[in-house]
Design an enzyme around this catalytic site. Structure first.
Site, short mmCIF file in Angstrom:
data_model
loop_
_atom_site.label_atom_id
_atom_site.label_comp_id
_atom_site.label_asym_id
_atom_site.label_seq_id
_atom_site.Cartn_x
_atom_site.Cartn_y
_atom_site.Cartn_z
N LEU A 227 19.58 37.24 -17.38
CA LEU A 227 19.39 36.45 -16.17
C LEU A 227 19.22 37.62 -15.04
CD1 LEU A 227 21.79 33.45 -16.18
CD2 LEU A 227 19.31 33.55 -16.38
N HIS A 334 13.66 56.13 -12.89
CA HIS A 334 14.82 55.72 -11.85
C HIS A 334 14.62 56.46 -10.34
CE1 HIS A 334 18.06 58.35 -12.97
NE2 HIS A 334 17.58 58.42 -14.00
N ASP A 344 17.81 64.83 -12.70
CA ASP A 344 18.05 63.65 -12.95
C ASP A 344 18.47 63.01 -11.70
OD1 ASP A 344 18.72 61.37 -14.23
OD2 ASP A 344 20.40 61.99 -15.17
N GLU A 382 20.03 52.96 -12.38
CA GLU A 382 19.78 53.35 -13.64
C GLU A 382 20.97 54.16 -14.07
OE1 GLU A 382 18.60 56.27 -17.07
OE2 GLU A 382 19.70 56.37 -15.13
N GLU A 383 21.70 54.82 -13.25
CA GLU A 383 22.81 55.58 -13.81
C GLU A 383 24.04 54.77 -13.98
OE1 GLU A 383 22.70 58.38 -14.85
OE2 GLU A 383 21.25 59.72 -13.53
N GLU A 391 17.02 44.36 -14.94
CA GLU A 391 16.61 43.20 -14.48
C GLU A 391 15.53 42.67 -14.06
OE1 GLU A 391 19.68 41.31 -13.62
OE2 GLU A 391 20.34 42.83 -14.93
N GLU A 394 14.08 40.99 -16.77
CA GLU A 394 14.49 39.58 -17.02
C GLU A 394 13.88 38.81 -16.11
OE1 GLU A 394 19.03 40.88 -18.66
OE2 GLU A 394 18.78 40.57 -16.51
N HIS A 512 24.45 65.49 -14.33
CA HIS A 512 25.31 64.53 -13.77
C HIS A 512 26.54 65.45 -13.03
CE1 HIS A 512 24.28 60.80 -16.21
NE2 HIS A 512 23.27 61.39 -15.63
CA LIG Z 1 20.86 40.67 -15.66
ZN LIG Z 2 21.32 60.14 -15.75
ZN LIG Z 3 17.80 59.74 -15.57
#
Ligand SMILES: [Ca+2]
Ligand SMILES: [Zn+2]
Ligand SMILES: [Zn+2]
Ligand SMILES: [Ca+2]
Ligand SMILES: [Zn+2]
Ligand SMILES: [Zn+2]
Lengths: 704, 704
Positions: A227, A334, A344, A382-383, A391, A394, A512
């Site tokens: 959802l 992202h 990233d 995204e991370e 989403e 969906e 990261h």
């Molecule tokens: Ca969801």
């Molecule tokens: Zn990442």
């Molecule tokens: Zn990434």
């Protein structure tokens, strides 16, 4: 003009316009401040995307934001997570560093989030330390054969198992907390010293560097499976979330891991468990060795992470198609990072912005409008688990399923400068090859991206001979996951990457960490941004071909080749035991053969057609067959334990075999347990994949 | 010609050609012998269909058979099921009739299968008799308040609960066997005597008549959920089948039920439990009354049903579309009967054969070829659970999902002569109305089918005023089920039916008995076959319009009207309690409003377009929006306990409210249990249906 095909001169114009300086300045702007999801820095990048995509001269037809209320996990800035070594009187003997050491001013930004494990529960854990290698089930199993792990804290290194799995695998043994670090063996080719070896002297991770990350297993917002996470959407109780750590876990730098591991007592761990530290990695007594200053001490974890529902934005942009606006080519990446995220994800976002600048300019100038619509997605969060893209799929499941030609994902655009890396559905191999032949390799004037790629990574195809090795999208490593696995949309994920003969690093070392900055990217990843440029040119070339080609540049026979490859592997590995259990492989063989036959028939029919002079409906009919081919492989019920995995060819597998994943996993389980009910599941998965391939094949046959 | 619209003169030609004598002779041929699924009589009808559809002058472009290996249940011809009354010494005092009494020679055919309950387990049961009304949960609950049901045999009447449910509901109370019969109150308007009241004197069921049937709950082959039942397909272990009787059950005639029930002891059952027998229906002591000759006797059941996997055939035929061969209109009916099946299903098959004769003739003459492809399906083994059609949709799931415009089902074409009855997705209301206005009511020259329908059953639409009442396809009563619920294809189910002011019969009285013969059909159901003709004309008219219209004759605003109706009902019934549980109805209201807005916009856009002069791709784009509208309502995970039910608007519901079924059922459960977890499920279903409606609405918006 409904019969217009792709305009090669326009592709040349596009390639010529794609510019390194623009990419560099995009990156500089995007990495100005840390932009972790839902922070003020994230909102700043939202505004950047909107401003660019709404620009009067180089913008898209339309751009807007779409928001979801998603379940995130953050450390408490006022109460940082602490990991300490404490003696019997609870006196602190050693404190793990709470922030990475700053070498440049941006790394000192107060908005740099403390290293933490997103979705680790808050809690306090104290116990004797043990070393559990990579935290795989087999690692804990082996460790538990000589040690009672109840009440221990396990230190593990990244690699071998998913982040959260290191804690999930530990809990059944009574482990109460887990530390994770990056061993210099796995990321730095062994280098450890920041006096001359690691960043800022090279691309290697400094001793205090910590890989942050999301420690969930499933993708998408964890409270709203299937959802879209809108304000009033039903949310499962947080205690029902599966696939997140049941015990506290915290990532630390190797500077601290070195101190802890080299002080461990107990027996020496096996050689495969040894890392790059200049000491023997012991299992732990449990706990430290008697000769250590930490003798009899515990490791104590005080984790204050908080879960919170926050508003995360995707930024969407479109160029409306002229002839088939109801067909979408989607390109996305992202936008959120853990810290400055220069590589990233901002390397990919810089590339996307350069592609949209050139395409937007051609549209605004009136020299181009694509045949099909192009949708750009700058995904949020995204991370934390591919949340924004998941989403989105969906919310718009039906519309996207019906109309999407392909999805192109460029997240980290450049890991390294050596070669293109691309993973995709096999039907897209040909257009990727075609585009990569038309782009010069970075800094080269006579070698193409294709040639460099073929040199670095190749295979011998029965049809094409020696060609670059295209990867498979079997995982959920970036935002292609929902498109591939949930929607069954033919997808591409690509980047420039390593020469593996030059480094064994798991990933680029600043990944990261607080060191993934503009300085790092421009000095050590892609000086001159030429690899960024090559990726932008290749991805943009593919994008234009998908959007403009009269006949979609999909090749079904290349899909057949991979299915045959999978089949051969399955027959080699499994047939004998399948027959012993009275499970016939004939339906699978028939299905793959039928797929090959029908693919050839379709291609012959295409070959014999003069498409430019055919009715538009005939071309559309063939294009629909091509577009919907991957949709035919979906089975929403085949993998009930794998969230949103529905594609029976590309679903993730733990068996590690290059063959049909449901069959491979079921076979491994049955072979291990020997249970009749498990052999039944093997038969079930054989029927599922046979029916899916036959169903897909029947969509390639003459339409009636 | 890609812009050609439906040719009205051709529809007139079709209507004129549809002939009662041909339908009558079709029926005579199809009902020559009993043709239960997979019997020699069934194979004879396969050959009939193939011969007709392959006829050089009136056949289709192509016709073939498709086979599935399906799990069926039959009595043992050498060892018939027996139900007896036995005294304490096991001496037989009364034997239930094993065959229905023959009034014509065809009813005496040795191929007439003994009345039985398909999928009842074999077994021997003996116990005191009780009367359990309709075998609903509430019936057994009530009975158990005064009687200990352990070890009893329950006699129940048809109606109120599904066939198999009468046994499933009984088992938890310790009931060991169940009988089921048709009470004359429910089928014969009270008439009982074959000397002058019942067939052959009227359409009423004779005293020995027995309704056979399948006693499974789920549709499709029971061993191969979601997989086409091919020879080597994985099959679940039979013991894992759910939704079939756990204890023996056997149907009997009311002639025998009368003897048993009127001898029962114990208290009088309540008035709603009383049927048409001239005695008081008692609960049973348990057992018979002391004054009965059966005092102290037991009822004994000896059931010898056998389950067997047999080869069942669909017969398929096609007319290839000229302009959009990759768009299918599917028309189908099952071919198998329980006995001669003159009404069920051969009335429908006779109609289908007349439609294909006329259309085939027009094609062979070269005067017509449809714009879109037409597929005809003569389904096998429907009586055992819609098996042939369900397996077909499992095998060709992807292809059918992608390309099917609509499915038309005409099973029993004529129940009675009074009025058309049609159930469909609301978007098809308009084309059904249009076609029914162009066909004369049976035997009428100035009243249309539409007018007669409106007279018998109507409602007031906010948009259209007083119109015939179109039903909803919420159940799984015939082969439309897999198309509606599993594939989400806009479907129609239609027939001619009763004047309810003239009979209360649950269904036509010979239903599933040996009396459903040509003689019965031609004398009592449709003398002159004029209602058959009206159905053939109406269904054929709809079929041609769906196949030939340039713009698909779908109306989205009519769908919006029903969604608004459902919403109003939900708000009236649920909103107060939802708010008390902090569940907002706003997302649902917004979704329905968005659906209405987008439907209007689409219709305005259509209205403002000159489609005949638009590009074919623009027309196709709109048609795709219309075709795929119902697909957007599918959710394969929303109803895990309802096999193959995926359409969130039309899924079956036990709550009995004309509103969103998932919401209604969840609400009923939560209201009854009061559990927080059940209110969570209400919230979940509100989110599911809101998202589905919003998703569907977004497919109606401008395509980008
Ligand atoms: Ca969801
Ligand atoms: Zn990442
Ligand atoms: Zn990434
Ligand atoms: Ca099946
Ligand atoms: Zn029927
Ligand atoms: Zn029937």
């Amino acid at each position: 003009d409904v019969a217009k095909d792709v305009d090669e001169s326009l592709i040349e114009k596009f390639l010529a316009e794609v510019d390194t300086i623009h990419i560099q300045e995009n990156l500089r702007e995007l990495t100005d401040v840390p932009h972790m999801a839902t922070t003020p820095g994230d909102e700043k990048t939202v505004q950047t995307m909107l401003r660019r995509w709404q620009d009067a001269d180089t913008g898209l037809d339309d751009a807007w934001r779409e928001e979801y209320n998603v379940y995130l996990s953050f450390p408490d800035a006022n109460n940082p997570n602490k990991v300490t070594v404490v003696d019997a009187a609870n006196a602190v003997q050693h404190s793990i560093r709470e922030r990475e050491k700053a070498y440049t001013s941006d790394q000192d930004d107060p908005e740099v989030v403390q290293p933490y494990a997103a979705y680790s529960p808050a809690g306090h854990a104290k116990g004797k330390l043990v070393y559990a290698n990579q935290g795989k089930p087999s690692d804990y199993e082996q460790l538990s054969q000589t040690l009672n792990l109840t009440g221990t804290i396990a230190i593990t290194r990244y690699g071998g198992a998913g982040r959260g799995a290191k804690a999930i695998n530990a809990a059944p043994y009574g482990v109460v907390g887990v530390l994770v670090y990056t061993d210099p063996l796995d990321i730095n080719d062994g280098f450890m010293s920041d006096t001359n070896e690691t960043y800022p002297h090279s691309w290697y991770m400094p001793p205090s560097g910590v890989e942050r990350g999301s420690f969930n297993r499933d993708f998408g917002d964890l409270l709203t499976p299937y959802l879209a996470a809108k304000e009033e959407t039903y949310r499962i109780p947080p205690e029902n979330i599966v696939g997140i750590p049941p015990i506290p876990i915290q990532p630390i730098g190797f500077e601290d891991a070195y101190i802890l591991i080299c002080a461990l007592g107990g027996d020496a761990a096996p050689s495969e468990w040894q890392g790059a530290f200049n000491c023997t990695y012991n299992y732990g007594g449990p706990g430290f060795k008697p000769t250590s200053e930490f003798n009899n001490s515990d490791v104590k974890m005080d984790i204050y992470n908080k879960e919170v529902i926050k508003n995360s934005a995707n930024v969407m942009g479109v160029i409306r198609g002229s002839v088939e606006p109801d067909r979408y080519v989607i390109y996305g990446n992202h936008r959120d990072s853990w810290v400055h995220g220069a590589i990233d994800p901002s390397s990919g976002t810089s590339v996307m912005l350069e592609i949209t600048r050139v395409l937007g300019w051609m549209v605004k100038q009136g020299i181009w409008r694509p045949r099909r619509s192009i949708i750009f997605g700058s995904w949020g969060a995204e991370e934390f688990g591919l949340i924004g893209s998941a989403e989105y799929t969906e919310q718009y499941f039906a519309k996207l399923s019906e109309r999407t030609i392909a999805y192109i994902n460029v997240d980290i655009a450049v890991f390294a400068n050596a070669t293109l890396r691309a993973s995709a559905m096999p039907s897209l191999q040909n257009v990727i090859f075609k585009a990569s032949k038309e782009v010069n390799a970075p800094g080269e004037s006579s070698t193409s991206v294709y040639e460099a790629w073929k040199l670095h990574s190749n295979r011998t195809s029965p049809t094409h001979g020696v060609i670059p090795r295209l990867g498979y999208l079997t995982g959920a490593g970036s935002d292609y996951a929902a498109f591939v696995h949930y929607l069954g949309i033919s997808s591409i994920d690509m980047s420039y990457t390593y020469d593996r003969s030059k480094t064994n690093a798991r990933i680029y070392p600043a990944y990261h960490t607080a060191y993934d900055t503009f300085d790092y990217a421009s000095k050590y990843i892609d000086p001159g941004f030429v690899s960024h440029q090559a990726v932008a040119r290749t991805a943009g070339n593919i994008l234009i071909r998908l959007a403009d080609s009269l006949l979609l540049p999909f090749n079904c026979s290349d899909y057949a080749e991979i299915l045959e490859d999978y089949l051969n592997t399955a027959v080699t590995l499994y047939q004998q035991q399948l027959e012993a259990h009275k499970i016939s492989t004939e339906p699978l063989k028939r299905a793959v053969a039928m797929f090959r036959t029908n693919a050839q028939q379709l291609e012959k029919m295409i070959h014999n057609s003069d498409l430019a002079n055919e009715t538009p409906l005939k071309v559309r009919r063939i294009n629909d067959q091509l577009m919907l081919l991957d949709r035919a492989f979906l089975d929403p019920l085949a993998f009930p334990d794998k969230y949103a995995f529905r594609h029976v060819i590309w679903t993730s597998s733990s068996a590690g075999k290059a063959t049909f994943p449901g069959l491979a996993d079921a076979f491994a389980q049955a072979e291990s347990s020997g249970l009749d009910s498990d052999w039944d599941k093997v038969h079930y998965h054989l029927s599922v994949v046979s029916q899916a391939i036959e169903g897909a094949a029947s969509t390639l046959a003459d339409v009636i």
